[in-house]
Write an enzyme that holds these catalytic residues in place. Structure first.
Site, short mmCIF file in Angstrom:
data_model
loop_
_atom_site.label_atom_id
_atom_site.label_comp_id
_atom_site.label_asym_id
_atom_site.label_seq_id
_atom_site.Cartn_x
_atom_site.Cartn_y
_atom_site.Cartn_z
N ALA A 172 44.64 43.58 44.98
CA ALA A 172 44.56 43.78 43.53
C ALA A 172 43.08 43.64 43.15
CB ALA A 172 45.38 42.70 42.82
N GLY A 225 47.44 42.81 47.75
CA GLY A 225 48.23 43.83 47.06
C GLY A 225 48.20 45.17 47.76
N GLU A 235 50.89 44.88 50.22
CA GLU A 235 52.18 44.90 49.49
C GLU A 235 52.53 46.32 49.05
OE1 GLU A 235 50.67 41.59 46.96
OE2 GLU A 235 52.72 40.87 47.13
N GLU A 273 45.81 35.96 49.70
CA GLU A 273 45.82 35.47 48.32
C GLU A 273 45.63 33.95 48.24
OE1 GLU A 273 47.77 37.73 49.59
OE2 GLU A 273 48.29 39.28 48.13
N1 T1G Z 1 38.85 43.03 43.84
C1 T1G Z 1 37.69 43.33 43.24
N2 T1G Z 1 36.51 43.48 43.91
C2 T1G Z 1 36.55 43.29 45.25
C3 T1G Z 1 37.74 42.96 45.93
C4 T1G Z 1 38.93 42.84 45.17
N3 T1G Z 1 40.10 42.56 45.73
N4 T1G Z 1 37.44 42.85 47.26
C5 T1G Z 1 36.12 43.09 47.38
N5 T1G Z 1 35.59 43.36 46.18
C6 T1G Z 1 34.18 43.71 45.91
C7 T1G Z 1 33.25 42.56 46.23
O1 T1G Z 1 33.14 41.68 45.13
C8 T1G Z 1 31.97 43.31 46.51
O2 T1G Z 1 31.42 43.68 45.24
C9 T1G Z 1 32.43 44.61 47.16
O3 T1G Z 1 33.81 44.76 46.79
C10 T1G Z 1 32.33 44.58 48.68
O4 T1G Z 1 33.05 43.41 49.09
C11 T1G Z 1 48.95 40.97 43.69
C12 T1G Z 1 47.11 39.09 43.58
C13 T1G Z 1 37.77 43.62 51.70
C14 T1G Z 1 37.21 42.09 53.62
O5 T1G Z 1 41.51 38.69 48.73
O6 T1G Z 1 38.12 39.97 51.61
O7 T1G Z 1 45.89 41.34 45.94
O8 T1G Z 1 29.27 42.36 45.44
O9 T1G Z 1 31.00 42.23 49.93
O10 T1G Z 1 32.10 41.83 53.36
O11 T1G Z 1 49.33 39.95 45.73
O12 T1G Z 1 35.81 42.13 50.18
O13 T1G Z 1 29.35 44.80 46.03
O14 T1G Z 1 29.61 44.07 43.63
O15 T1G Z 1 33.30 41.31 50.40
O16 T1G Z 1 32.82 44.26 53.79
C15 T1G Z 1 43.68 39.98 47.69
C16 T1G Z 1 39.14 40.29 49.03
C17 T1G Z 1 43.36 40.10 46.24
C18 T1G Z 1 40.51 40.62 49.65
C19 T1G Z 1 35.45 43.48 52.54
N6 T1G Z 1 42.62 40.60 48.48
N7 T1G Z 1 38.09 41.07 49.63
O17 T1G Z 1 34.44 42.57 52.91
O18 T1G Z 1 32.52 43.45 51.51
S1 T1G Z 1 44.55 39.29 45.24
C20 T1G Z 1 41.58 39.88 48.91
C21 T1G Z 1 37.63 40.78 50.87
C22 T1G Z 1 45.92 40.27 45.42
C23 T1G Z 1 48.35 40.61 45.02
C24 T1G Z 1 47.20 39.67 44.92
C25 T1G Z 1 36.43 41.57 51.31
C26 T1G Z 1 36.75 42.69 52.31
P1 T1G Z 1 29.81 43.73 45.07
P2 T1G Z 1 32.41 42.47 50.23
P3 T1G Z 1 32.90 43.02 52.98
#
Ligand code: T1G
Length: 697
Positions: free
Chosen positions: A63, A102, A105, A125
């Site tokens: 998400a 998400g 999911e 999450e």
């Molecule tokens: N939402 C918004 N921005 C995100 C994002 C996300 N989920 N993931 C990454 N970004 C942005 C990050 O801030 C950065 O921005 C750019 O993308 C590159 O990321 C309903 C509620 C995918 C392994 O927890 O683990 O789904 O600094 O620098 O090192 O159940 O990003 O360039 O402006 O980290 O190559 C669950 C979180 C969400 C995954 C890539 N998902 N992301 O790593 O790049 S909650 C996560 C990561 C959810 C549902 C629930 C990593 C990555 P900027 P980065 P990276």
């Protein structure tokens, strides 16, 4: 449908393509686009099956975390997943990259999943203080049972495509382009009876209720005492998947998700997620290109030097290690090899990888050996004259354009820069011990440091898998300045009646791995004693001075290395025992100063320690030593063990209220000017958005 979701039909199969760089986060536009696309595909008689795919580096990685805490925009992700699953034509998800949260999911709501072999899958999450809130806690256990589902949601580690196939979470991997493989798979489904396979109707994971209940109970037992809120909620949701009909389970999950989202822990963990990424940004990084670095010279193979060498070797650099004499050099080389030996024994690298690393390491006792290095880091003792000498020697041998870095923890790098021909090439790279483990690197920028030298420091830190935090020049930079304030607050309480063991226990209960006095014993009391002596001439005579540490150093109670400090350490053991003689020394100090000791409760101990950290952090931002408050949080979490789920000192203060903190500091300041509130408080309180106003830089 906006640009984020495209739809086209290919020989009876609709391809719905998500395109929302950089990670295809499922923001409102993507969610709306998906619903529209699935409605169109379902209504289109030419469409007999559907492939869902994403452009760019990954299928949705979750998400959109930036949307949390703001008013939600329909359609919610759980509803989008339900929409996909309810489609009356077979849906195949073609997935690649890091399919997380998400995004996973959404893929699970499809009827089938085909992955690129390198794809990883995760439900991280819980690292954000929340839980899979789009049906993951209900769909995953229906496929792979409770134990694997709970591991996936609580252990946090992503799984490989092969593992996902083993668990039945995906249906296959394809070496061909995953969209083409999914198209072939979809064509096979056209006209097949029972081709639809809604995940909510799968039961293979629920076929052993006894084993399922046992796995739930075991995980609940394992989580007993865990301060985190979300893991226990995840267990409740997975249990509900066995006990409730699917719709009931979804409702249960939604309520639990909202409980987690509202928690301070989630606000803190989401703050840290973005703070870590924000910290890697600095003006010099935006405007300058880093210099190429392939060979790194390291002078001084002590604990820090060898740890830093191991980090660079791990990251693929060539390393030239220089030490004073052959015995010291041999010890350093052996120390580096032992770091890799341990990694082989743990299974994190192979013996061949160890050999490959050691092949890139050379050692010498002559400074000339680093004459081809692109960057040289001095890691010698924390003594300005010794460091100046090392810099002067290096200055004569390094190649033009080479960067001269210092690993100093406290000292003024402008002084070091003044002693070399090119001060513009001087930088501070302050690693934290153990350097091959701790992720924080303070990139200290001197008055003369060139922008591309700063950019090089940031780039190297990221290549080492570390988190760079930009610091201006101040005694102790960011982390050690805050640590000094923290210790001062603790020392005040010692002299007024608290015991070091009470303070340590309180800070461990808050979530630190060790209390401040345990850390002092580990690092050595002499380091902070040297700092107090160095600052003696500039010390404010009106500010209360605590001499307990000095007295202990004068007795040789220097900490673990001396067998005793605030604790005693029997024959080299690292397990400290409280020492009545230390309490006696503190009592004598109180008597000498005519102080009548009073009782301290854990609340006051914690409040005073944290408010000292926050006040010092506010001044570091005010004086532009730190770029932003969230950098303080990143430094304290990754350099000093501040509990991540508390968000760091600045976030913790913001969550508890900055105005009340400022007013309490004013009260404390009546005791001693050490507590004078930073003017930054008034600035942010007036702006009305707390520290976030300043985190946006
Ligand atoms: N939402 C918004 N921005 C995100 C994002 C996300 N989920 N993931 C990454 N970004 C942005 C990050 O801030 C950065 O921005 C750019 O993308 C590159 O990321 C309903 C509620 C995918 C392994 O927890 O683990 O789904 O600094 O620098 O090192 O159940 O990003 O360039 O402006 O980290 O190559 C669950 C979180 C969400 C995954 C890539 N998902 N992301 O790593 O790049 S909650 C996560 C990561 C959810 C549902 C629930 C990593 C990555 P900027 P980065 P990276």
């Amino acid at each position: 449908m906006g640009q984020e979701v495209k739809f086209n039909v290919n020989d009876g199969v609709a391809v719905i393509t998500i395109n929302n760089p950089p990670v295809n986060a499922l923001n409102a536009a993507v969610r709306q686009g998906l619903v529209t696309a699935f409605d169109d595909a379902e209504a289109n008689d030419d469409v007999k099956a559907i492939v869902m795919f994403a452009e760019g580096r990954t299928f949705p990685a979750g998400a959109d975390i930036t949307e949390f805490g703001k008013p939600t925009v329909d359609p919610w992700l759980p509803d989008v997943c339900n929409r996909v699953e309810a489609t009356c034509k077979p849906v195949v998800a073609a997935v690649h990259g890091t399919v997380l949260g998400g995004g996973f999911e959404l893929a699970l709501a499809a009827h089938y999943r085909i992955a690129d072999p390198m794809t990883t899958f995760g439900l991280p999450e819980v690292t954000l203080g929340i839980l899979p809130g789009a049906g993951g806690t209900q769909r995953v256990p229906r496929i792979c049972g409770a134990e694997a589902a709970l591991d996936l949601m609580i252990a946090k580690a992503p799984i490989s495509a092969a593992k996902a196939v083993d668990l039945g979470l995906i249906d296959g991997v394809s070496r061909a382009h995953v969209r083409d493989a999914a198209l072939d798979f979809a064509h096979e489904l056209i006209g097949k009876p029972n081709a639809l396979r809604p995940t909510r109707e799968r039961t293979e994971g629920l076929s052993d209720p006894v084993g399922y209940a046992r796995a739930v109970a075991a995980k609940r037992q394992a989580l007993a005492g865990n301060p985190l809120f979300a893991p226990a909620k995840i267990v409740d949701c997975v249990e509900a998947a066995m006990l409730l009909p699917f719709e009931g389970g979804l409702a249960f999950e939604q309520a639990a998700f909202e409980d987690c989202l509202r928690s301070d822990q989630s606000a803190a963990l989401r703050h840290v997620f973005f703070a870590e990424r924000k910290a890697t940004k600095a003006p010099e990084v935006a405007r300058a290109k880093p210099r190429p670095v392939e060979i790194v010279g390291i002078v001084g193979g002590g604990t820090m030097g060898s740890g830093i060498a191991a980090s660079f070797l791990d990251a693929g650099f060539g390393v030239v290690l220089v030490d004073r004499d052959q015995p010291m050099l041999d010890t350093a080389l052996a120390r580096i090899e032992s770091v890799f030996d341990k990694a082989v024994r743990k299974g994190s690298i192979t013996a061949q990888m160890l050999d490959e690393r050691m092949a890139r390491l050379t050692g010498d006792i002559h400074y000339f050996a680093v004459s081809e290095a692109d960057l040289v880091i001095e890691c010698v003792i924390e003594d300005m004259s010794v460091k100046e000498q090392v810099f002067a020697t290096l200055d004569a041998v390094i190649k033009p354009g080479a960067i001269l870095a210092t690993n100093t923890s406290y000292l003024d790098i402008n002084t070091l820069a003044a002693g070399v021909a090119h001060p513009e090439n001087v930088l501070g790279l302050h690693f934290f011990s153990p350097a091959h483990v701790m992720r924080l690197v303070e990139v200290v920028v001197g008055e003369a440091t060139e922008a591309d030298v700063v950019a090089t420091g940031f780039t190297l830190a990221k290549k080492l898998g570390k988190i760079p935090v930009r610091s201006g020049v101040a005694d102790g930079f960011i982390g050690n300045s805050i640590l000094a304030a923290y210790r001062t607050a603790a020392d005040f309480m010692l002299e007024d009646g608290a015991s070091p063991y009470q303070v340590d226990a309180t800070m461990r209960a808050f979530g630190f791995p060790m209390g401040p006095y345990q850390v002092l014993d580990l690092a050595g009391l002499d380091i902070s004693w040297a700092r107090r002596k160095r600052l003696k001439s500039t010390r404010d005579p009106e500010m209360r001075y605590i001499a307990i540490g000095d007295k202990m150093c004068q007795k040789g109670w220097l900490g673990q290395k001396a067998g005793r400090g605030y604790y005693t350490y029997a024959d080299g053991s690292r397990l400290g025992v409280e020492d009545p003689e230390v309490l006696g020394l503190i009592a004598a100090e109180r008597e000498r100063k005519g102080i009548t000791p009073r009782a301290f409760g854990p609340e006051e101990i914690l409040y005073r320690c944290l408010s000292a950290m926050v006040n010092e952090g506010a001044n570091l931002v005010l004086n532009k030593i730190a770029q932003r408050p969230s950098d303080i949080d990143v430094a304290m979490i990754h350099g000093y063990g501040f509990p991540r789920w508390r968000g760091g000192p600045m976030k913790a203060a913001e969550l508890s209220g900055l105005l009340s903190l400022r007013n309490q500091l004013r009260e404390f300041a009546k005791e001693d000017k050490f507590w004078t509130p930073s003017p930054l408080f008034d600035e942010v309180i007036k702006a009305g958005h707390g520290f976030d106003t300043l985190n946006a830089v």
